[in-house]
Design a protein around this motif. Structure first.
Motif, mmCIF file in Angstrom:
data_model
loop_
_atom_site.group_PDB
_atom_site.id
_atom_site.type_symbol
_atom_site.label_atom_id
_atom_site.label_comp_id
_atom_site.label_asym_id
_atom_site.label_seq_id
_atom_site.Cartn_x
_atom_site.Cartn_y
_atom_site.Cartn_z
ATOM 1 N N ALA A 1 0.658 -1.189 -0.110
ATOM 2 C CA ALA A 1 -0.168 -0.049 0.119
ATOM 3 C C ALA A 1 0.820 1.148 0.005
ATOM 4 O O ALA A 1 0.356 2.582 -0.141
ATOM 5 N N ARG A 2 2.124 1.136 0.243
ATOM 6 C CA ARG A 2 3.185 2.333 0.426
ATOM 7 C C ARG A 2 2.697 3.434 -0.613
ATOM 8 O O ARG A 2 2.773 4.600 -0.038
ATOM 9 N N SER A 3 2.714 3.247 -1.815
ATOM 10 C CA SER A 3 2.624 4.313 -2.708
ATOM 11 C C SER A 3 1.389 5.121 -2.573
ATOM 12 O O SER A 3 1.445 6.324 -2.664
ATOM 13 N N GLY A 4 0.475 4.512 -2.169
ATOM 14 C CA GLY A 4 -0.894 5.226 -1.736
ATOM 15 C C GLY A 4 -0.630 6.256 -0.769
ATOM 16 O O GLY A 4 -0.979 7.373 -0.621
ATOM 17 N N PHE A 5 0.070 5.635 0.407
ATOM 18 C CA PHE A 5 0.268 6.276 1.559
ATOM 19 C C PHE A 5 1.431 7.659 1.240
ATOM 20 O O PHE A 5 1.173 8.466 2.001
ATOM 21 N N LYS A 6 2.349 7.314 0.347
ATOM 22 C CA LYS A 6 3.402 8.182 0.010
ATOM 23 C C LYS A 6 2.421 9.522 -0.677
ATOM 24 O O LYS A 6 2.621 10.734 -0.115
ATOM 25 N N GLN A 7 1.535 9.457 -1.390
ATOM 26 C CA GLN A 7 0.695 10.363 -2.005
ATOM 27 C C GLN A 7 -0.132 10.996 -0.976
ATOM 28 O O GLN A 7 -0.177 12.351 -0.792
ATOM 29 N N MET A 8 -0.438 10.298 0.242
ATOM 30 C CA MET A 8 -1.235 10.922 1.227
ATOM 31 C C MET A 8 -0.473 11.914 2.018
ATOM 32 O O MET A 8 -0.892 12.865 2.383
ATOM 33 N N SER A 9 0.872 11.460 2.078
ATOM 34 C CA SER A 9 1.584 12.506 2.998
ATOM 35 C C SER A 9 1.942 13.496 2.200
ATOM 36 O O SER A 9 1.966 14.669 2.784
ATOM 37 N N LYS A 10 1.996 13.539 0.961
ATOM 38 C CA LYS A 10 2.227 14.690 0.016
ATOM 39 C C LYS A 10 1.127 15.520 0.237
ATOM 40 O O LYS A 10 1.098 16.803 0.300
ATOM 41 N N THR A 11 -0.526 14.976 0.213
ATOM 42 C CA THR A 11 -1.300 15.886 0.295
ATOM 43 C C THR A 11 -1.367 16.673 1.617
ATOM 44 O O THR A 11 -1.675 17.708 1.598
ATOM 45 N N MET A 12 -0.957 16.003 2.842
ATOM 46 C CA MET A 12 -0.978 16.491 4.113
ATOM 47 C C MET A 12 0.280 17.197 4.310
ATOM 48 O O MET A 12 0.316 17.371 5.730
ATOM 49 N N ASP A 13 1.203 17.394 3.617
ATOM 50 C CA ASP A 13 2.326 18.018 3.884
ATOM 51 C C ASP A 13 2.375 19.371 4.439
ATOM 52 O O ASP A 13 2.287 20.474 3.596
ATOM 53 N N TYR A 14 2.343 19.483 5.673
ATOM 54 C CA TYR A 14 2.482 20.865 6.305
ATOM 55 C C TYR A 14 3.634 21.599 6.104
ATOM 56 O O TYR A 14 3.550 22.957 6.095
ATOM 57 N N LYS A 15 4.867 21.237 5.950
ATOM 58 C CA LYS A 15 5.960 21.748 5.665
ATOM 59 C C LYS A 15 5.982 22.428 4.473
ATOM 60 O O LYS A 15 6.737 23.342 4.275
ATOM 61 N N SER A 16 5.232 21.750 3.292
ATOM 62 C CA SER A 16 5.234 22.333 2.224
ATOM 63 C C SER A 16 4.600 23.950 2.100
ATOM 64 O O SER A 16 4.749 24.654 1.210
ATOM 65 N N THR A 17 3.762 24.223 3.320
ATOM 66 C CA THR A 17 3.165 25.408 3.207
ATOM 67 C C THR A 17 4.050 26.614 4.067
ATOM 68 O O THR A 17 3.898 27.876 3.853
ATOM 69 N N GLY A 18 5.301 25.920 4.248
ATOM 70 C CA GLY A 18 6.505 26.879 4.672
ATOM 71 C C GLY A 18 6.424 27.609 5.936
ATOM 72 O O GLY A 18 7.634 28.028 6.423
ATOM 73 N N GLY A 19 5.359 28.006 6.380
ATOM 74 C CA GLY A 19 5.382 28.836 7.750
ATOM 75 C C GLY A 19 4.243 29.734 7.472
ATOM 76 O O GLY A 19 3.065 29.695 6.882
#
Lengths: 325, 325
Positions: free
Chosen positions: A256-274
């Motif tokens: 299932a890894r690939s699905g959950f990697k995509q999920m982490s990307k969606t919920m990635d707070y770090k990408s919002t920078g601050g």
């Protein structure tokens, strides 16, 4: 364009800021970068360095902060002012950064209160802009109306979206719901012509992507931000635990890894920078304290987009035109 | 012990309430149940039925609600009063239930404001009690102190825990953080001898299990509740999406299923049953509007535990002894 960077703030100091800044310099040759930090440790770099070896102590009291003129954060903000920088950025203490930036860079003319603004990732992969997330505790209806204008202009400048959909946080969608200040702000926003105001939104819809901008008083906005982040983190822990339960579930993870990697990307707070403090005479970006190079780079990107989009000029203009402001 | 039940409220009406009540009757032969609803549709049951075929209309205005004496909700509350019931329970409109219960059952002597209270599941499988989640919008420091006392007594009576750890919601853990009303309540709670007060807690720690009771004003508590529920729901959607991505991830689900079933159990909001209005002369339980039999049964269980634990008597006593109250 000129961006001043506090190199020493944040949990990881130079380990996070230096790689991020080098990469940013490569990808944005049009930007004049001024790095403020320990010159000896930074070494040879292809951008200007202002020497300020000491980070602001995390336990500094408010009076220490106001007196301080030598920490890398204080020098960054003073440099931003003296050199008329478009943006200044730090991963140091939020309270200190808010105080110093407001004290030295001053509120824009016409601004009642600066607001701290942040982007949330939404389920659809977009961003929802929330303000105020903690520059104030309580706010007047007039301040909330200004937040709506600033948030709308921010979203337009940074996320390139025309006529952002603006909502007001409340405990019910009907216009008579919420505390008095919210009800009054609702009335004023309904009359406003500069903001595409669509009504109240409840806290459970934050991640739905229905809103481009959510306006809240600083205390409630802070509760909203932190409970959303906290719940997302808690759920991530539970997901890890679920996959680690036994041998079968561990095998399940491999599939299932690939699905959950995509999920982490969606919920990635770090990408919002601050977060950005808006309403003062520079774009002041507060990167997450625990930023690693990628997160700090994202914060630099936010500062860049804001400056490139002419955000400060737009806010000045918006306040002048704005009958609601 | 006497419990009055509104059979017609909620999205599923009798479909949810009737099986739940039958099961509850079997497992709790010591309880006198009074079911209020459509007698013809309820049919032969081994407990008393009061005929009130109509549910309160969901679009009823506040004046309709106050005038109403025939809906199943109104009759339930009036019956609870007339018969001196220990608890009354409904899955109908929250606003209507709060208004009617307060109007007809009246505040307890000494109570400044009733509070709506709810349990959150924590990461460790325990429960954190949060109040107020929306009976009020704004509250005074004195009201927050009473909430702390009521929440503590509730947690003790329902969850059988001595000396529950009580925290105050704020935007920082230091005692000088937060809006004025929170700072004042903090000072008063620090002096209080009836409450095991441990300081401020931030919204990101709600699910950590560190707190047994979290005290907030109604507006912030509502934001906290809804953003936590909303984020948990959003994450559940993303988990489903992750497993449905492709054939491999679907196979992964088959292997990992048992871990995720356990996770669903940990995060099961329905098992918390609903919210209780505390501070009036009965235990008034508001079951989730979308309760199915299991959820409605849990809500009955909450009413039962509260009554069995002598919650109302404890609150009366706590307020009398309580120098802080």
């Amino acid at each position: 364009m000129k961006i001043v960077v506090d190199m020493m703030g944040g949990d990881h100091g130079l380990e996070a800021t230096l790689p991020a800044l080098k990469k940013f310099h490569e990808s944005h040759p049009d930007v004049e970068l001024i790095a403020v930090g320990d010159k000896a440790k930074i070494g040879e770099v292809p951008f200007e360095v202002v020497d300020a070896p000491e980070a602001l102590r995390m336990d500094a009291g408010i009076m220490d902060v106001f007196r301080d003129k030598t920490s890398s954060m204080a020098v960054s903000i003073i440099t931003a002012k003296d050199r008329g920088a478009d943006a200044v950025i730090s991963a140091g203490s939020t309270a200190a950064f808010l105080s110093l930036a407001t004290l030295r860079l001053k509120k824009m003319e016409g601004i009642l209160r600066p607001a701290l603004i942040s982007d949330f990732p939404t389920l659809e992969g977009g961003k929802t802009t929330i303000l105020d997330i903690g520059a104030s505790n309580e706010n007047t209806p007039e301040e909330l109306v200004q937040f709506a204008i600033m948030g709308s202009l921010y979203h337009k400048a940074v996320h390139k979206k025309e006529s952002p959909r603006v909502y007001l946080l409340s405990n019910g969608t009907e216009e008579d719901k919420g505390k008095d200040v919210v009800k009054q702000a609702h009335k004023m926003l309904k009359e406003s012509k500069e903001v595409n105001f669509l009504g109240n939104i409840e806290a459970r819809e934050t991640l739905s992507g229905d809103a481009d901008v959510i306006v809240a008083d600083g205390y409630s906005g802070n509760v909203l931000l932190k409970s959303t982040e906290g719940t997302a983190k808690a759920m991530s822990k539970l997901i890890k635990k679920a996959f680690k339960k036994n041998l079968l579930t561990k095998i399940g993870y491999l599939f299932a890894r690939s699905g959950f990697k995509q999920m982490s990307k969606t919920m990635d707070y770090k990408s919002t920078g601050g977060a950005i403090l808006l309403g003062i005479n520079s774009i002041a970006v507060k990167a997450h304290g625990n930023s690693e190079p990628y997160g700090f780079y994202s914060a630099l990107e936010v500062a860049y987009k804001g400056a490139k989009g002419g955000l400060l000029g737009e806010i000045r203009k918006g306040l002048k035109d704005g009958s609601a402001a």
